[in-house]
Design a protein around this motif. Structure first.
Motif, mmCIF file in Angstrom:
data_model
loop_
_atom_site.group_PDB
_atom_site.id
_atom_site.type_symbol
_atom_site.label_atom_id
_atom_site.label_comp_id
_atom_site.label_asym_id
_atom_site.label_seq_id
_atom_site.Cartn_x
_atom_site.Cartn_y
_atom_site.Cartn_z
ATOM 1 N N ILE A 90 0.846 -1.187 0.000
ATOM 2 C CA ILE A 90 0.000 0.000 0.000
ATOM 3 C C ILE A 90 0.886 1.242 0.000
ATOM 4 C CG2 ILE A 90 -1.802 1.273 1.205
ATOM 5 C CD1 ILE A 90 -2.509 -1.374 2.643
ATOM 6 N N TYR A 91 0.616 2.167 -0.920
ATOM 7 C CA TYR A 91 1.282 3.466 -0.939
ATOM 8 C C TYR A 91 0.277 4.522 -0.483
ATOM 9 C CZ TYR A 91 4.930 1.268 -3.775
ATOM 10 O OH TYR A 91 5.938 0.449 -4.227
ATOM 11 N N GLY A 92 0.662 5.329 0.500
ATOM 12 C CA GLY A 92 -0.232 6.347 1.020
ATOM 13 C C GLY A 92 0.250 7.754 0.712
ATOM 14 N N ASP A 93 -0.594 8.518 0.033
ATOM 15 C CA ASP A 93 -0.326 9.925 -0.284
ATOM 16 C C ASP A 93 -1.139 10.752 0.704
ATOM 17 O OD1 ASP A 93 -0.182 12.488 -1.307
ATOM 18 O OD2 ASP A 93 -0.596 11.897 -3.375
ATOM 19 N N MET A 94 -0.510 11.262 1.746
ATOM 20 C CA MET A 94 -1.232 11.936 2.815
ATOM 21 C C MET A 94 -1.722 13.320 2.410
ATOM 22 S SD MET A 94 0.918 10.655 6.169
ATOM 23 C CE MET A 94 -0.114 11.583 7.307
ATOM 24 N N GLU A 95 -1.176 13.875 1.356
ATOM 25 C CA GLU A 95 -1.658 15.171 0.882
ATOM 26 C C GLU A 95 -3.035 15.042 0.245
ATOM 27 O OE1 GLU A 95 -0.418 18.836 -2.132
ATOM 28 O OE2 GLU A 95 1.003 17.220 -1.722
ATOM 29 N N THR A 96 -3.247 13.954 -0.486
ATOM 30 C CA THR A 96 -4.527 13.736 -1.166
ATOM 31 C C THR A 96 -5.434 12.760 -0.424
ATOM 32 O OG1 THR A 96 -3.622 11.922 -2.500
ATOM 33 C CG2 THR A 96 -3.437 14.154 -3.403
ATOM 34 N N GLY A 97 -4.875 11.989 0.529
ATOM 35 C CA GLY A 97 -5.658 10.972 1.213
ATOM 36 C C GLY A 97 -5.968 9.779 0.336
ATOM 37 N N ILE A 98 -5.102 9.489 -0.619
ATOM 38 C CA ILE A 98 -5.304 8.358 -1.538
ATOM 39 C C ILE A 98 -4.344 7.222 -1.166
ATOM 40 C CG2 ILE A 98 -5.115 7.545 -3.923
ATOM 41 C CD1 ILE A 98 -5.895 10.345 -4.820
ATOM 42 N N ALA A 99 -4.895 6.028 -1.021
ATOM 43 C CA ALA A 99 -4.097 4.827 -0.799
ATOM 44 C C ALA A 99 -4.186 3.954 -2.042
ATOM 45 C CB ALA A 99 -4.601 4.063 0.419
ATOM 46 N N SER A 100 -3.046 3.629 -2.620
ATOM 47 C CA SER A 100 -2.976 2.828 -3.841
ATOM 48 C C SER A 100 -2.266 1.516 -3.519
ATOM 49 C CB SER A 100 -2.211 3.576 -4.939
ATOM 50 O OG SER A 100 -2.771 4.866 -5.165
ATOM 51 N N THR A 101 -2.914 0.394 -3.811
ATOM 52 C CA THR A 101 -2.355 -0.917 -3.491
ATOM 53 C C THR A 101 -1.872 -1.610 -4.761
ATOM 54 O OG1 THR A 101 -3.867 -1.140 -1.620
ATOM 55 C CG2 THR A 101 -2.792 -3.143 -2.407
ATOM 56 N N TYR A 102 -0.637 -2.100 -4.706
ATOM 57 C CA TYR A 102 0.006 -2.770 -5.837
ATOM 58 C C TYR A 102 0.461 -4.167 -5.431
ATOM 59 C CZ TYR A 102 0.288 1.636 -8.444
ATOM 60 O OH TYR A 102 -0.021 2.786 -9.136
ATOM 61 N N ALA A 103 0.724 -5.001 -6.417
ATOM 62 C CA ALA A 103 1.407 -6.263 -6.160
ATOM 63 C C ALA A 103 2.830 -5.939 -5.719
ATOM 64 C CB ALA A 103 1.418 -7.120 -7.417
ATOM 65 N N TYR A 104 3.275 -6.576 -4.652
ATOM 66 C CA TYR A 104 4.602 -6.291 -4.084
ATOM 67 C C TYR A 104 5.663 -7.160 -4.771
ATOM 68 C CZ TYR A 104 8.396 -6.345 -0.654
ATOM 69 O OH TYR A 104 9.627 -6.279 -0.040
ATOM 70 N N ASN A 105 6.767 -6.521 -5.163
ATOM 71 C CA ASN A 105 7.796 -7.234 -5.914
ATOM 72 C C ASN A 105 8.805 -7.985 -5.043
ATOM 73 O OD1 ASN A 105 9.476 -5.231 -4.907
ATOM 74 N ND2 ASN A 105 9.634 -4.114 -6.840
ATOM 75 N N GLY A 106 8.648 -7.927 -3.718
ATOM 76 C CA GLY A 106 9.527 -8.674 -2.832
ATOM 77 C C GLY A 106 10.885 -8.055 -2.625
ATOM 78 N N GLN A 107 11.090 -6.832 -3.106
ATOM 79 C CA GLN A 107 12.388 -6.167 -2.957
ATOM 80 C C GLN A 107 12.344 -5.113 -1.859
ATOM 81 O OE1 GLN A 107 13.688 -4.695 -6.785
ATOM 82 N NE2 GLN A 107 13.034 -6.548 -7.841
ATOM 83 N N ASN A 108 13.517 -4.833 -1.289
ATOM 84 C CA ASN A 108 13.625 -3.879 -0.192
ATOM 85 C C ASN A 108 13.721 -2.450 -0.734
ATOM 86 O OD1 ASN A 108 13.985 -2.671 2.269
ATOM 87 N ND2 ASN A 108 16.092 -3.381 2.554
ATOM 88 N N ASN A 109 12.642 -2.022 -1.416
ATOM 89 C CA ASN A 109 12.580 -0.662 -1.945
ATOM 90 C C ASN A 109 11.114 -0.324 -2.227
ATOM 91 O OD1 ASN A 109 11.875 -1.637 -4.650
ATOM 92 N ND2 ASN A 109 14.031 -2.195 -4.862
#
Length: 233
Positions: A90-109
């Protein structure tokens, strides 16, 4: 009549049993690591395995303006060591209040927005400028994602008696979008809370009285009992 009473009681018991699934809760006030250390004053996350509802609430100390984050959870060790496409991020943009969920690639980034770049869900959340945020998500769609490239043990967003959390939060965050899809995410500084195998508290999931499955099961049982009574007359 006794047979049909037994069926009805059995059906109602099945409904009650299935409704009493678990609500898992984890709470801590850990401070944090990184250049934004000691920034978290309270963190509470829950997972309701009956309704597939995930919550994640965080309060920050407010000494610096937190305006973005990424988050991965699982039911075991630190999620950042997961296999590709095993979990969701989950990526959270606190300025807009939008949470976008993606498939996680398993990398430390934070590069899952580009690789593999698979957007699974977009929702809004409550954000207090720099002071914290509240996520409350129906993750059933996220958890049911399935493609030929999905890991066999794909779990999406969920945990049980044990939780792992990979949570990074940032200041000076800038999110770029194209048609609702995140195309870039940069930040000035970051802090983190990374843990694995933390014990949770187990409670009972709330019963969904309007659940179609529940209504159908009870309805069929009552119908069967009514037909039996009619035939017996």
């Amino acid at each position: 009549m006794k047979t049909w009473k037994t069926i009805l009681l059995g059906s109602l018991f099945a409904v009650a049993t299935s409704s009493q699934a678990a609500l898992y809760t984890f709470q801590t006030n850990p401070g944090a690591g990184g250049s934004l250390g000691d920034q978290i004053t309270d963190l509470v996350t829950t997972y309701d395995d009956l309704n597939e509802r995930f919550t994640f609430d965080v309060d920050f100390s407010g000494t610096q303006e937190v305006d973005g984050f990424w988050l991965v959870v699982n039911a075991g060790g630190n999620p950042k060591s997961a296999d590709v496409n095993e979990l969701a991020i989950i990526y959270g943009d606190m300025e807009t209040g939008i949470a976008s969920t993606y498939a996680y690639n398993g990398q430390n980034n934070a590069n899952s927005i580009n690789t593999p770049g698979i957007l699974l869900d977009t929702t809004t959340f409550s954000a207090v400028e720099g002071g914290g945020f509240e996520l409350d998500m129906d993750v059933s769609g996220i958890n049911s994602w399935n493609t030929a490239d999905t890991a066999a043990d794909y779990a999406g967003i969920q945990f049980d008696s044990s939780v792992g959390i990979w949570f990074h939060y940032s200041t000076g965050s800038n999110f770029g979008y194209t048609n609702g899809d995140i195309t870039s995410y940069s930040f000035a500084r970051q802090g983190w809370y990374d843990v694995g195998n933390r014990a949770t508290e187990e409670g009972t999931s709330p019963v969904q009285a309007s659940s179609p499955a529940t209504i159908a099961l009870v309805g069929l049982s009552l119908l069967a009992l009514g037909m039996r009574r009619k035939i017996s007359k």
